[in-house]
Design a protein around this motif. Structure first.
Motif, PDB file in Angstrom:
ATOM      1  N   VAL A  48       0.826  -1.211   0.000  1.00  0.00           N
ATOM      2  CA  VAL A  48       0.000   0.000   0.000  1.00  0.00           C
ATOM      3  C   VAL A  48       0.857   1.256   0.000  1.00  0.00           C
ATOM      4  O   VAL A  48       0.646   2.165  -0.809  1.00  0.00           O
ATOM      5  CB  VAL A  48      -0.942   0.005   1.214  1.00  0.00           C
ATOM      6  CG1 VAL A  48      -1.727   1.308   1.296  1.00  0.00           C
ATOM      7  CG2 VAL A  48      -1.877  -1.196   1.173  1.00  0.00           C
ATOM      8  N   VAL A  64      -4.288   3.923  -3.915  1.00  0.00           N
ATOM      9  CA  VAL A  64      -4.486   4.740  -2.710  1.00  0.00           C
ATOM     10  C   VAL A  64      -3.884   6.133  -2.842  1.00  0.00           C
ATOM     11  O   VAL A  64      -4.054   6.961  -1.941  1.00  0.00           O
ATOM     12  CB  VAL A  64      -3.916   4.044  -1.461  1.00  0.00           C
ATOM     13  CG1 VAL A  64      -4.477   2.634  -1.320  1.00  0.00           C
ATOM     14  CG2 VAL A  64      -2.391   4.029  -1.466  1.00  0.00           C
ATOM     15  N   ASP A  90     -11.215  -0.853  -0.120  1.00  0.00           N
ATOM     16  CA  ASP A  90     -10.097  -0.739   0.824  1.00  0.00           C
ATOM     17  C   ASP A  90     -10.223  -1.752   1.961  1.00  0.00           C
ATOM     18  O   ASP A  90      -9.304  -1.877   2.774  1.00  0.00           O
ATOM     19  CB  ASP A  90     -10.021   0.669   1.414  1.00  0.00           C
ATOM     20  CG  ASP A  90      -9.688   1.721   0.377  1.00  0.00           C
ATOM     21  OD1 ASP A  90     -10.301   2.807   0.420  1.00  0.00           O
ATOM     22  OD2 ASP A  90      -8.814   1.465  -0.475  1.00  0.00           O
ATOM     23  N   TYR A  94      -4.805  -5.077   7.319  1.00  0.00           N
ATOM     24  CA  TYR A  94      -3.661  -4.217   7.056  1.00  0.00           C
ATOM     25  C   TYR A  94      -2.507  -4.595   7.993  1.00  0.00           C
ATOM     26  O   TYR A  94      -2.688  -4.695   9.211  1.00  0.00           O
ATOM     27  CB  TYR A  94      -4.033  -2.748   7.287  1.00  0.00           C
ATOM     28  CG  TYR A  94      -4.840  -2.166   6.140  1.00  0.00           C
ATOM     29  CD1 TYR A  94      -6.152  -2.560   5.922  1.00  0.00           C
ATOM     30  CD2 TYR A  94      -4.274  -1.229   5.272  1.00  0.00           C
ATOM     31  CE1 TYR A  94      -6.892  -2.043   4.863  1.00  0.00           C
ATOM     32  CE2 TYR A  94      -5.002  -0.702   4.216  1.00  0.00           C
ATOM     33  CZ  TYR A  94      -6.308  -1.115   4.015  1.00  0.00           C
ATOM     34  OH  TYR A  94      -7.030  -0.596   2.967  1.00  0.00           O
TER      35      TYR A  94
END
Length: 118
Positions: A48, A64, A90, A94
């Motif tokens: 990311v 992003v 999204d 993470y």
């Protein structure tokens, strides 16, 4: 050895914001490049955003760019991911990771879940 602990995930509506934090143990944090990655169910892990040891260089995935911001505070041994204008796509687990300079990202946290509802 570096231990990484992520926090800040949660459930948010589309268009909302979240800030993820990754706290690192150890004195060498300020020498490591750091990254945020994500993995959605059934998909491959995606890089990311990354930030170099001094914070002078950052990278963002096209998906992003313009919405997420990576930053770090070496005095606090912490790296952040500010996520704005969140979209349902999204949604993912993470992870933060540390690159100690030997074999790429060699230290990983356990992950924090981000869920964006439409």
């Amino acid at each position: 050895q570096v231990q990484l602990v992520e926090s800040g995930g949660g459930l948010v509506q589309a268009g909302g914001s979240l800030r993820l934090s990754c706290a690192a143990s150890g004195r060498a944090f300020s020498r490591y490049n750091m990254g945020w990655f994500r993995q959605a169910p059934g998909k491959e892990r995606e890089k990311v955003a990354t930030i170099n040891w001094s914070g002078s260089y950052t990278y963002y995935a096209d998906s992003v760019k313009g919405r997420f911001t990576i930053s770090r505070d070496n005095a606090k041994n912490t790296v952040y991911l500010q996520m704005n204008s969140l979209k349902p796509e999204d949604t993912a687990l993470y992870y933060c990771a540390a690159d100690s300079g030997s074999v790429g990202y060699d230290y990983w946290g356990q992950g924090t879940q981000v869920t964006v509802s439409s």
